[in-house]
Scaffold this active site. Structure first.
Site, mmCIF file in Angstrom:
data_model
loop_
_atom_site.group_PDB
_atom_site.id
_atom_site.type_symbol
_atom_site.label_atom_id
_atom_site.label_comp_id
_atom_site.label_asym_id
_atom_site.label_seq_id
_atom_site.Cartn_x
_atom_site.Cartn_y
_atom_site.Cartn_z
ATOM 1 N N ASP A 26 44.709 45.707 33.754
ATOM 2 C CA ASP A 26 44.751 45.239 32.367
ATOM 3 C C ASP A 26 43.843 46.045 31.439
ATOM 4 O O ASP A 26 43.773 45.752 30.245
ATOM 5 C CB ASP A 26 44.473 43.740 32.259
ATOM 6 N N ASN B 129 40.741 37.061 35.956
ATOM 7 C CA ASN B 129 40.447 37.232 37.376
ATOM 8 C C ASN B 129 40.394 35.916 38.125
ATOM 9 O O ASN B 129 40.081 35.908 39.324
ATOM 10 C CB ASN B 129 39.100 37.947 37.558
ATOM 11 N N ASN C 33 29.894 43.728 28.191
ATOM 12 C CA ASN C 33 29.847 43.506 29.636
ATOM 13 C C ASN C 33 31.145 43.920 30.304
ATOM 14 O O ASN C 33 31.320 43.709 31.503
ATOM 15 C CB ASN C 33 29.551 42.031 29.937
ATOM 16 N N ARG D 200 39.881 48.123 43.811
ATOM 17 C CA ARG D 200 39.542 46.736 44.160
ATOM 18 C C ARG D 200 40.721 45.938 44.702
ATOM 19 O O ARG D 200 40.561 45.096 45.587
ATOM 20 C CB ARG D 200 38.999 46.018 42.925
ATOM 21 N N ARG E 176 30.961 38.111 42.012
ATOM 22 C CA ARG E 176 32.239 37.507 41.648
ATOM 23 C C ARG E 176 32.842 36.713 42.805
ATOM 24 O O ARG E 176 33.573 35.737 42.583
ATOM 25 C CB ARG E 176 33.204 38.589 41.175
ATOM 26 N N HIS F 288 40.657 47.518 36.552
ATOM 27 C CA HIS F 288 41.803 46.624 36.678
ATOM 28 C C HIS F 288 42.965 47.195 35.873
ATOM 29 O O HIS F 288 42.759 47.902 34.878
ATOM 30 C CB HIS F 288 41.488 45.218 36.150
ATOM 31 N N CYS G 189 40.885 40.033 29.262
ATOM 32 C CA CYS G 189 40.026 39.559 30.356
ATOM 33 C C CYS G 189 39.693 38.089 30.202
ATOM 34 O O CYS G 189 39.496 37.379 31.193
ATOM 35 C CB CYS G 189 38.728 40.361 30.389
ATOM 36 N N ASN H 45 32.831 49.437 36.236
ATOM 37 C CA ASN H 45 33.010 48.891 34.898
ATOM 38 C C ASN H 45 31.983 49.593 34.003
ATOM 39 O O ASN H 45 30.796 49.249 34.009
ATOM 40 C CB ASN H 45 32.794 47.378 34.919
ATOM 41 N N GLU I 285 42.032 40.480 42.896
ATOM 42 C CA GLU I 285 41.327 40.367 41.615
ATOM 43 C C GLU I 285 42.107 39.545 40.586
ATOM 44 O O GLU I 285 41.785 39.548 39.403
ATOM 45 C CB GLU I 285 41.042 41.766 41.066
ATOM 46 N N LEU J 18 26.167 44.550 36.869
ATOM 47 C CA LEU J 18 26.459 44.315 38.281
ATOM 48 C C LEU J 18 27.763 44.931 38.767
ATOM 49 O O LEU J 18 27.952 45.090 39.976
ATOM 50 C CB LEU J 18 26.520 42.800 38.538
#
Length: 439
Positions: free
Chosen positions: A248, A108, A357, A210, A136, A246, A363, A23, A172, A19
């Site tokens: 990170d 997040n 994922n 984002r 999300r 992101h 994360c 990513n 985020e 989704l």
């Protein structure tokens, strides 16, 4: 203060629906079979191992999925089972979005400022609105509810509402935030992909940025952070296009150490100079592309690691197992620990269910620095010890499936299984009725 890592538990609907645009791991593994039981047990094993080493660990619960309130708001009606069946038949991608277990990635969940940094000496949380993706964005209300249940003492904590759910204030969470320093007032470092209004500078061409600067400036104002100890930097748009959705994924910092790639930030040397001027004694480890490419960093999640302070003052790097399986990142890590630098040790964990994922060790955790009094004021049973880890493993064994495909999300019995699991978990963690089906 002690930094407590609140790890997210993967939920019973952990699946690979692909989704998250930008990513690459999520997109690559879409439609493969997932193992929710293994995902949760892998996360608990990491928590247990770090707690056994003396690090403060805690847990955040998964969200209810499929999220029936969202499906009802989008026009589905009837019994809960009817809604799931109708959504599976008519709009399977929408059902997948409403069944995503992405709340497991608690980096997040929110941006957190410890009491040493804030104007009123309370710990401030701003739950992320996550407006860049529908699957999300539906997390924000329950995340807010969970945080208010755990950090309920208003003398020590303030849980703000999420920022307005608009693209100009896309937020985020802590995945784009670091804090440097110790128990005294620290320096908070925010990394954004684009401005809120009137973008300046380069923008990614392939994937959308984002995080907005406007969101982070609003958070800094809300939390009452001193401008002299608050820094902002723009993420390299080329890195975003390479899959660094992101910050990170390309940099991690803690204490007096920043570990990042040479392609992390726009005008990077100036950014690092500002940081060094603001954080006395800051040690920066900048990895050149000749040692590790951005593509290898994204593939292995080298920088999506945790930096934890050891008793001797040097750092432990908690990395995904994929870093040891890639010859280039493995060779780099060997050289890193061989030299007399701030990172003394690397330990890797098998988090493959999460990694497939698009989420590594960083994360899966939300860092919350707490004083002894603040920690004592938390009444929920969320701090990880051997007994809680044992209880969580038993809970997973009772309730989780060991195989789940996206098409299985239309099974109404999965909703019943998930609700039974979460009802038991909310009692186990003593967090009260935080889920919609309990209210």
């Amino acid at each position: 203060m002690t930094e407590v890592n609140f790890d997210g538990l993967p939920g019973p609907t952990h699946n690979y629906s692909g989704l998250a645009t930008g990513n690459l791991a999520s997109e690559k593994n879409a439609q493969l079979a997932a193992n929710p039981r293994a995902a949760a047990l892998q996360g608990i094993a990491k928590m247990r191992a770090l707690a056994d080493r003396g690090y403060a660990q805690a847990v955040l619960p998964p969200h209810e999925r499929p999220h029936l309130p969202s499906l009802r708001a989008l026009g589905f009606a009837g019994s809960d089972h009817d809604i799931v069946a109708s959504a599976a038949r008519d709009t399977p991608l929408l059902l997948a979005a409403c069944a995503s277990a992405s709340a497991m990635w608690t980096a997040n969940a929110a941006t957190v400022s410890p009491s040493a940094d804030t104007h009123d000496n309370r710990v401030h949380f701003t739950p992320a609105n996550l407006v860049s993706h529908f699957h999300r964005s539906i997390e924000a209300p329950v995340t807010t509810r969970v945080l208010r249940a755990i950090f309920a003492d208003a003398n020590h904590f303030i849980i703000h509402d999420p920022l307005p759910a608009a693209p100009q204030f896309g937020d985020e969470g802590a995945a784009n935030h670091m804090r440097f320093g110790g128990a005294q007032a620290g320096v908070e470092f925010f990394v954004y992909g684009r401005h809120a209004f009137g973008d300046t500078g380069g923008q990614p061409a392939r994937f959308a940025a984002r995080q907005t600067l406007g969101a982070q400036q609003a958070i800094a104002r809300r939390h009452g952070l001193a401008p002299s100890r608050t820094l902002f930097a723009q993420q390299n748009p080329q890195a975003i296009d390479a899959g660094v959705f992101h910050n990170d994924v390309i940099g991690v910092g803690a204490g007096h150490v920043l570990f990042c790639h040479a392609s992390a930030y726009v005008d990077q040397e100036a950014v690092l100079e500002r940081l060094r001027a603001s954080v006395p004694g800051l040690e920066t480890i900048v990895v050149d592309a000749r040692d590790v490419s951005v593509d290898d960093a994204v593939a292995t999640y080298l920088f999506n690691s945790q930096l934890l302070v050891r008793p001797d003052g040097r750092m432990l790097l908690v990395a995904p197992a994929e870093c040891r399986e890639n010859p280039r990142t493995a060779a780099y890590l060997d050289r890193l620990v061989a030299r007399d630098g701030p990172i003394a040790e690397v330990v890797t964990f098998d988090l493959r269910q999460s990694m497939r994922n698009g989420g590594g060790p960083a994360c899966l955790r939300l860092r919350v620095a707490l004083t002894a009094a603040e920690r004592a004021s938390v009444c929920a049973r969320v701090f990880a010890d051997a007994a809680l880890c044992d209880a969580l493993e038993g809970w997973v064994a009772r309730h989780y499936r060991d195989r789940l495909l996206p098409r299985d999300l239309g099974d109404p019995s999965l909703l019943d299984e998930s609700r039974r699991a979460l009802d038991e978990l909310s009692t186990l963690l003593a967090i009260g009725s935080v889920y919609d089906f309990q209210r």
